[in-house]
Design an enzyme around this catalytic site. Structure first.
Site, PDB file in Angstrom:
ATOM      1  CG  ASP A   8      43.777  45.825  35.738  1.00 51.20           C
ATOM      2  OD1 ASP A   8      43.601  45.418  36.897  1.00 51.20           O
ATOM      3  OD2 ASP A   8      43.046  45.484  34.781  1.00 51.20           O
ATOM      4  CD  GLU A  10      43.801  41.286  36.475  1.00 51.59           C
ATOM      5  OE1 GLU A  10      42.776  40.947  37.082  1.00 51.59           O
ATOM      6  OE2 GLU A  10      44.086  42.485  36.245  1.00 51.59           O
ATOM      7  CG  HIS A  60      43.542  44.448  40.434  1.00 51.30           C
ATOM      8  ND1 HIS A  60      43.203  43.588  39.424  1.00 51.30           N
ATOM      9  CD2 HIS A  60      43.726  43.682  41.536  1.00 51.30           C
ATOM     10  CE1 HIS A  60      43.200  42.341  39.889  1.00 51.30           C
ATOM     11  NE2 HIS A  60      43.507  42.375  41.173  1.00 51.30           N
ATOM     12  CG  HIS A 104      43.732  42.113  31.905  1.00 47.45           C
ATOM     13  ND1 HIS A 104      42.512  41.841  31.304  1.00 47.45           N
ATOM     14  CD2 HIS A 104      43.441  42.824  33.020  1.00 47.45           C
ATOM     15  CE1 HIS A 104      41.542  42.350  32.019  1.00 47.45           C
ATOM     16  NE2 HIS A 104      42.070  42.973  33.084  1.00 47.45           N
ATOM     17  CG  HIS A 115      39.442  39.336  33.371  1.00 47.48           C
ATOM     18  ND1 HIS A 115      40.769  39.334  33.743  1.00 47.48           N
ATOM     19  CD2 HIS A 115      38.893  40.414  33.984  1.00 47.48           C
ATOM     20  CE1 HIS A 115      41.008  40.347  34.562  1.00 47.48           C
ATOM     21  NE2 HIS A 115      39.880  41.031  34.712  1.00 47.48           N
ATOM     22  CD  GLU A 134      39.466  44.894  32.489  1.00 45.68           C
ATOM     23  OE1 GLU A 134      40.460  45.402  33.059  1.00 45.68           O
ATOM     24  OE2 GLU A 134      38.968  43.799  32.832  1.00 45.68           O
TER      25      GLU A 134
END
Length: 276
Positions: A8, A10, A60, A104, A115, A134
């Protein structure tokens, strides 16, 4: 040794703002190179541990952030979308371990760019009554496939979330959240050395897979929009908990694939792409 890396953005070294991680952002081009360097550190660690087959899944947003020419030559890249398994596309029972790079923390936490899958559109998620984002959903799905998560990298909030989910997973904090869009950064060279070392050490003795649930799981998602929740009720097996909350029961990884359908439906209704 076959290793799978889900990456990912972030939680990547140095990145703190939407402009760092979203295509068109003023620092996105730099951010995607930082993303590749964090992945390359994990690949070097896997190679040092004896890995001979390494798959990297760009997980991502548009899922084509990593430039193929910037990736370590020992790895093979899965790039682009749509993907039935999204962030876990290409994960197979034959993989010996999974590494999560740049992850994240879930929605509602005070982590960098926190998020759950769809920015502000998803307010909360639960797996079998347990708050999940996630990190937890990827871990649970990997366990159901039969693959242990060996290492996770991200900010300290993401690392704490992983530790709460499974304390046996090695975590590497590459930055320390000061707020949702601010962090105290580790120097890039130091952070990547820590990632490489952690991966090499973790894979020296391949971890055991966590025990997957014996019974079907229940995934519950609360959306910001009642319209999204109402539309999802048209999918067989989806039920309503309240006007903004839907749930479904099933076995992982099938339930993970179903959730991917939910996010695509939500994206079509809200003009917001899932950016993970």
């Amino acid at each position: 040794m076959r290793i799978y890396i889900s990456v990912d953005m972030e939680g990547v070294t140095g990145l703190v703002d939407a402009d760092d991680v979203q295509p068109g952002g003023r620092d996105y081009e730099r951010g995607r190179l930082m993303m590749a360097e964090d992945v390359n550190a994990a690949v070097r660690g896997a190679v040092a541990a004896g890995a001979t087959d390494i798959t990297v899944n760009d997980a991502h947003g548009p899922m084509r952030n990593i430039l193929p020419e910037s990736l370590h030559p020992a790895a093979r890249l899965i790039r682009g979308k749509p993907k039935q398994m999204g962030m876990l596309e290409g994960l197979l029972p034959e993989h010996d371990a999974m590494i999560c790079v740049g992850y994240h923390s879930r929605a509602g936490t005070l982590g960098v760019l926190s998020h759950s899958f769809m920015g502000h559109e998803i307010e909360d998620m639960w797996l079998d009554g347990r708050p999940v984002g996630e990190i937890g959903l990827a871990h649970a799905t990997a366990a159901a496939i039969g693959v242990p998560v060996a290492v996770l990298t991200g900010d300290d909030s993401a690392c704490a979330e992983m530790a709460e989910w499974d304390a046996s997973v090695t975590t590497v904090a590459v930055k320390y959240a000061r707020d949702r869009f601010a962090a105290r950064l580790r120097p890039a060279q130091e952070a990547r050395a820590a990632v490489e070392e952690a991966v090499a050490a973790s894979l020296a003795a391949v971890p055991k897979v966590s025990e997957a649930p014996a019974d079907p799981s229940v995934l519950t998602v609360r959306w910001q929009s009642a319209s999204v929740a109402s539309t999802l009720l048209g999918i067989p097996g989806v039920t309503s908990a309240d006007t903004r909350t839907v749930q479904a029961q099933g076995a992982l990884p099938g339930l993970y694939r179903l959730f991917g359908v939910w996010t695509r439906v939500a994206a079509s209704l809200t003009n917001q792409q899932p950016y993970c």
